[in-house]
Design an enzyme around this catalytic site. Structure first.
Site: not given
Length: 617
Positions: A2, A27, A78, A104-105, A490, A494, A497, A513, A612
């Site tokens: 947050c 955030r 968030w 925040n936390g 990556e 993306k 996300e 496999h 973020k």
């Protein structure tokens, strides 16, 4: 996760706080709100839990005269506890509206505290852990404590990492902040007419560059034009603010519809910034003044561990490959959240290289602290000095990408990769290894990397078509070998996300496999195939995939006719040193993911359920 922001000064607080929250929205954007003490001493709160529209609605709501006070706090959320709703939005107040807080936390023992407060007759209106803070502070104030003393007692009451700002009608001319653990920072900004407090430096820089950082277990009391800093026992700490010299970032989207595509297109400049002043292309030398040879002597280490989370973990995997290749020192990459708990076998001959673009990632900070406690040396790779990671590490290297607003990392990743290459080359010289043809070729190709990236960006129109075609699928497979395993991971990340598609990254050798069972007409496969010693093995992989009915999209730097014949779709990037080519492949994958999201009418700058900066576990 947050963002928190506070202001006290000569001007109306509401507008300043909302502007600060816009800078912190990356955030978290599930909800937003402010609390202002008005001119007659009442706390007025406005908040919205309507996801991405929250700050816009908040902006309209504060035009009311009741938000005319010059002291207040704000929050952009968030969600971790409770659904996205107005009741669960911050600021939270006690039932009498005498105290307001932003947090925040995560409070690990909040249920235990909540039950104790409920036994005292205190009622709660939200599902969050944060609401207990406002009610606890109110309880202490009613017993006779002032706001500062009440906040100081939190350290013995709540467990977990937390950053908190609080205001109260009992002390209407001050904001109290406390930092407990690594739940993101608390940064204070000072100027002649006001004091600001925020979870992030970037939100303060438009106002002032006179900065003070709170450390773990520290408390601050701010009022107009001054502050007092305390330890957890309320003993005053004498620490002067510092003047921060930072780049002036352009945070406007300009001609671009989204920050993400703007930041993708900024990569020639961000890479140039990362190498500027560090590489002498005439003498093939690398200069990193941030590394003190007396503090970090690479010859003293026999093992290097890279760590990070998400995209930073993929950068760590790339870095481990690079370091083993160039330095010949055993190197590995590990997820920070796992590394911190599994009690790895390490000693003073182990070097940790921690990658955290924000410098505030909770899991990575904990990994750093664990290694420091074992007397290991730590290098942190970050965007900005002054972050928590830079303050607790032995050395810090800036990636110099510039501020990144889009939640999905783009230019910060590629700048990190280039920074890691430069660090490996610097250590190579430090070990007095000769600059052979391989190293000379690598340094030469670093000089042309920005222009090679520009060539990839010039192909956006063609790549866009492939992104649009991916939007018709629900599952996508990404394959790579060697240094490009992290590239495949990556690319898949993306796509997950920002396009919300199920995408999996795998080593190509894993196909037989178990992965082959997934292949078919409903699962296209994106293959990263460089022109290297594994090229023929990768041709075999394409044949395997096609034999099972999957559509193939190949990203390569080869002009092989066989590749053109075998692949259904092909993206050819410029040929460059094989240690650098993953950067070009990744940029092509970024563009594919971006246009897939756009084709699905999604906002790539604000993906659901993500933020973020991750400052909680």
């Amino acid at each position: 996760m947050c963002g928190i922001y506070g202001y006290i000064g000569e001007h109306s607080a509401a507008q300043i706080i909302v502007k600060g929250l816009r800078s912190l929205e990356y955030r978290g954007y599930d909800s937003a709100g402010i609390a202002v003490i008005d001119n007659v001493g009442n706390i007025n709160i406005s908040k919205f839990g309507e996801h991405k529209s929250s700050i816009d609605k908040l902006t309209k709501s504060i035009k009311d005269n009741k938000f005319n006070g010059n002291i207040g706090i704000g929050h952009t959320r968030w969600a971790t506890h409770g659904e996205i709703s107005k009741n669960n939005s911050h600021p939270h107040s006690d039932s009498d509206n005498t105290v307001a807080i932003v947090h925040n936390g995560i409070i690990e023992n909040y249920l235990e505290i909540k039950q104790k407060l409920e036994c005292l007759g205190i009622r709660f209106s939200s599902q969050t852990d944060s609401e207990i803070i406002a009610n606890y502070l109110s309880y202490e104030i009613k017993k006779g404590e002032n706001l500062l003393k009440a906040v100081s007692k939190l350290k013995k009451v709540i467990r977990g990492n937390s950053s908190i700002l609080a205001i109260s009608i009992s002390n209407p001319e001050e904001i109290i902040g406390i930092r407990l653990g690594n739940a993101g920072g608390i940064v204070v900004g000072l100027d002649d007419n006001a004091t600001y407090i925020s979870s992030d430096l970037s939100a303060l820089l438009p106002r002032t560059n006179k900065i003070l950082y709170l450390e773990n277990q520290e408390i601050i009391k701010i009022s107009n034009r001054n502050y007092k800093l305390y330890n957890s026992d309320l003993e005053e700490i004498d620490r002067s603010p510092q003047k921060i010299e930072v780049d002036k970032y352009d945070v406007d989207k300009g001609e671009y519809p989204h920050y993400m595509i703007k930041e993708i297109n900024e990569q020639p400049n961000s890479i140039q910034s990362s190498i500027a002043g560090r590489i002498n292309f005439s003498s093939n030398t690398v200069i990193l003044p941030e590394i003190d040879n007396k503090e970090i002597n690479i010859s003293e280490f026999n093992r290097i561990i890279f760590t990070g989370m998400g995209t930073s973990l993929h950068a760590a995997m790339y870095g481990a490959y690079i370091f083993e290749n160039i330095l010949g020192i055993a190197s590995s990459a590990e997820n920070s959240s796992e590394l911190r708990y599994r009690n790895p076998v390490i000693d003073d001959k182990t070097l940790l290289i921690a990658i955290t673009q924000s410098g505030e990632t909770a899991d990575t900070l904990s990994a750093i602290e664990h290694f420091k406690n074992k007397s290991c040396k730590v290098i942190s790779i970050v965007e900005s000095f002054g972050t928590e990671a830079s303050r607790i590490s032995d050395s810090t290297i800036r990636i110099k990408a510039g501020q990144e607003i889009g939640v999905a990392a783009t230019k910060t990743l590629t700048s990190t990769m280039v920074t890691l290459i430069q660090l490996a080359l610097f250590f190579n010289l430090d070990l007095n290894k000769s600059v052979g043809n391989t190293i000379s070729s690598l340094i030469k190709d670093i000089s042309i990397l920005p222009s090679s990236i520009s060539e990839v960006l010039n192909c956006e129109t063609e790549i866009k078509k492939l992104g649009n075609s991916m939007s018709g699928y629900s599952n996508i497979l990404y394959l790579g070998r060697g240094i490009n395993i992290s590239t495949a991971l990556e690319g898949a990340l993306k796509m997950k996300e920002i396009a919300y598609l199920h995408a999996e990254g795998y080593p190509a050798g894993e196909m037989k496999h178990g992965v082959n069972a997934l292949l078919g007409s409903k699962m296209p496969t994106i293959l990263i195939i460089p022109d290297d010693e594994l090229f023929e093995k990768n041709l075999g992989t394409i044949n395997e995939v096609k034999a099972r009915g999957s559509k193939t999209l190949v990203i390569t730097d080869s002009n092989s006719k066989d590749l053109r014949t075998l692949s259904d779709d092909l993206i050819v990037v410029p040929k460059i040193n094989n240690l650098l080519s993953p950067i070009l492949f990744i940029i092509a994958l970024q563009i594919i993911a971006y246009h897939t999201a756009i084709s699905l009418n999604l906002d790539p700058d604000k993906p659901r359920n993500l933020a973020k900066t991750v400052t909680v576990e």
